[in-house]
Design a protein around this motif. Sequence first.
Motif, short mmCIF file in Angstrom:
data_model
loop_
_atom_site.label_atom_id
_atom_site.label_comp_id
_atom_site.label_asym_id
_atom_site.label_seq_id
_atom_site.Cartn_x
_atom_site.Cartn_y
_atom_site.Cartn_z
N ASP A 10 101.30 46.56 -15.99
CA ASP A 10 101.07 45.15 -16.24
C ASP A 10 101.97 44.64 -17.36
O ASP A 10 102.27 43.48 -17.40
N GLU A 14 103.74 41.65 -15.30
CA GLU A 14 102.96 40.46 -15.61
C GLU A 14 103.30 39.94 -17.00
O GLU A 14 103.56 40.70 -17.91
N SER A 29 94.61 40.69 -14.77
CA SER A 29 95.60 41.46 -14.03
C SER A 29 95.04 42.74 -13.43
O SER A 29 95.75 43.43 -12.71
#
Length: 178
Positions: A10, A14, A29
Motif C-alpha cells: 500500500d 496507494e 486500502s
Amino acid sequence: MGYEDIENFDHNKESSSHNHDNNCGCNLSCVCNVVRAIKDIQDEAVEDECLTCTTNCFTEPLGDLSSPSRERADTRVFTLTNKDGELFKALFKGHHGKCVSVFFRVEDVFDNCCATLRVLIPLNKDKEVVKLFEHGRLDYDALCSVRRWAASNSCITVDLHCFCAIQCIADCDLDICE
C-alpha cells in the motif's frame, strides 16, 4: 506476490491519503490490497509446493483454499462485507428467480482501487443453482449449501474503499479464458 509483499504494497500503490481510517473504522486500502493480491495470484496460477495454511486470502498459488491436495484452479472465490456488516450482493442473469449472489471473482483492479468483479453463480453439491435470498433476506441455510460455483456473464464495477471485510471461500477452476 506473497504476504510479506502486502505489508509494503500500500506504500507503493496507494497514496497515503487513502491509508487512514474512514468513519466506520475501516482501513481504506485493506480490502483493495487483498483484492489486488488475489488478482495477482489468479494471474500467476502456477504449480508450486503445497502450503500448510489454507485459509488465508494471501495463500499462493491457487488451489490451496478448497482442499489440501493440489488441483487445477483459476479463481479465488470471495465475499465482501459492506460497512453496515452485510454481505455485498449482485445480480446475475436469470435461472428462474435465482439470480442474486454474494460470491465474486476479481477480473481487474484499476485506478484508485476500483475493481471489476465477475458475479459467480452459487451451486449446491449436485451443481444446481442455489437461491440465496428469500423475500429479500439472505438465507443462511441456503448459503451453507453452496459447494461449487459457475461463472456468470455478469460483471460489476465497485469501489473497493466501500467495503470493510473480505473473506476468501475457496479456489476453483471455472475454466476462465485469460
